[in-house]
Design an enzyme around this catalytic site. Sequence first.
Site, mmCIF file in Angstrom:
data_model
loop_
_atom_site.group_PDB
_atom_site.id
_atom_site.type_symbol
_atom_site.label_atom_id
_atom_site.label_comp_id
_atom_site.label_asym_id
_atom_site.label_seq_id
_atom_site.Cartn_x
_atom_site.Cartn_y
_atom_site.Cartn_z
ATOM 1 N N ASP A 153 7.500 8.369 5.444
ATOM 2 C CA ASP A 153 8.038 8.396 4.080
ATOM 3 C C ASP A 153 8.528 9.832 3.875
ATOM 4 O O ASP A 153 8.827 10.521 4.850
ATOM 5 C CB ASP A 153 6.908 8.008 3.109
ATOM 6 C CG ASP A 153 7.413 7.483 1.781
ATOM 7 O OD1 ASP A 153 7.534 6.262 1.644
ATOM 8 O OD2 ASP A 153 7.679 8.296 0.876
ATOM 9 N N ALA A 167 0.854 -1.191 0.000
ATOM 10 C CA ALA A 167 0.000 0.000 0.000
ATOM 11 C C ALA A 167 0.891 1.241 0.000
ATOM 12 O O ALA A 167 2.106 1.153 0.203
ATOM 13 C CB ALA A 167 -0.907 -0.002 1.224
ATOM 14 N N LYS A 168 0.326 2.379 -0.229
ATOM 15 C CA LYS A 168 1.069 3.645 -0.161
ATOM 16 C C LYS A 168 0.062 4.769 -0.031
ATOM 17 O O LYS A 168 -1.062 4.661 -0.513
ATOM 18 C CB LYS A 168 1.901 3.843 -1.435
ATOM 19 C CG LYS A 168 3.059 4.790 -1.278
ATOM 20 C CD LYS A 168 4.237 4.126 -0.611
ATOM 21 C CE LYS A 168 5.422 5.054 -0.500
ATOM 22 N NZ LYS A 168 6.609 4.341 0.006
ATOM 23 N N GLY A 169 0.487 5.861 0.584
ATOM 24 C CA GLY A 169 -0.399 6.997 0.695
ATOM 25 C C GLY A 169 0.364 8.299 0.613
ATOM 26 O O GLY A 169 1.601 8.324 0.696
#
Length: 430
Positions: free
Chosen positions: A162, A121-123
Amino acid sequence: MSDSPSGSTSDTASDSSPDASPLARAARVNFERTADRLELPKGIRTLLSRSREEHEVSLPVLRANGELAVYRGFRVVHSTARGPGKGGLRYAPSVSLEEVRSLAALMSWKCAVMDLPFGGAKGGIEVNRRELDDPEARTLTRAYVHALAPLLGPDRDVPAPDMYTDEQVMAWFVDAYAATTGTLQPAVVTGKPLALGGSRGRDRATGLGAAIVLGAAMESRGVDPDGAQVAIQGFGNAGRVLALELAEQGVRVVAVSDSSGGRHDPSGLDVAALAREKAQGASLADLDGGDTLTNEELLALDVDALVPAALEGVLTPEVAEGVRAGIVLEVANGPTLPDADPVLRDADVLVIPDLLGSAGGVTVSWFEWVQNRSGDRWSLEKVKRRLESRMQAAWEAVSTRAADDSISLKEAAWSLGVERVAAAESFRGG
Ligand code: NAD
């Protein structure tokens, strides 16, 4: 909240469009080549070429000056076949759905290569973090968590720091999630402060993990680490820790760089001194120690190992032609363009792929999640020991696959990653 239609073809369309970012294009090309190599059945191939979920949210923040600013936030879950979604949350003006989508898929492959029980996943939030003071950044984080809370959770999707997010943002995240759900669940994110359930060693994990696989690669190539020469592009969280770790092990770090340029000393730089001075806000180009060199010159140095640890896409086919290192350790995400891979292979350069070279961070994130869920706290020694064993196991798995199939380490890592996710999807019935 408005979910984009993950069942549509919008993902493939945007990645193959002429203006797709180098990272998105590389991710797409590497996936397609891997799917061909593995002869993936059409259904699984389609499933893995798309995101499972894509969420876009509007995040209002009443700023200190009275203005109501509205920011765009994203969370993409590529796969939960092997476990909850896992991947960073970045705050940067450049954040886009396309970028987050590509990075989410890369997390699926990376977690699978490391055999972690996570999906990908990533946001991100499209914002210049520097424009916000801390209360505003906290409000923004709360708005993000509030909007996405039903989709998050230790068993659903677990973000991490991040670009321009850090342990403070993760702490705000935990607090907002507790306020929204009524329970304090530190395992909802990793990369937290120690005081709130963070893991020892998490802040150094990517550099430590990279040092472990570089050691294994040097051994496979018959390079004695004692006195071996290494050049590192990028002196941030990943590159700086790697440089310090290697220097401690007796490796000669002969060049390091940041966005201002770099320093070069063939007899080895005093990286601890450079790190100390850089922490005071200096740029490497302005510091003492060795000669100055440009980032382009660094990439062409005659060294045992070259480490791109800053930017995606720096090793173009033209730049790859000039690489004289025997080993390239990818620590940045996607530093080598797909067209540069054959150039390096033909020159007999051993490329340690990012799916392995930068996986120390997510591995210790998993340790953090395990500690939170078991109510345990591990010593730094235990974290390092387990990281060593995980990185070595992944190195063995990738290099054995490369030897068995007569393919590069990069192809082997992609094969392993995609194959493991595909197997989980297939057993679950897609
Ligand atoms: P960071 O922001 O801490 O550091 C980035 C470094 O790159 C800085 O030293 C910066 O000056 C330098 N840089 C920026 N532009 C440059 C340029 N044009 N030329 C040379 N250097 C330049 O970032 P980081 O956390 O160290 O991450 C670096 C890379 O590693 C990114 O691609 C990131 O996605 C990847 N990565 C990091 C982690 C982690 O845990 N930090 C984990 C996995 C992957």
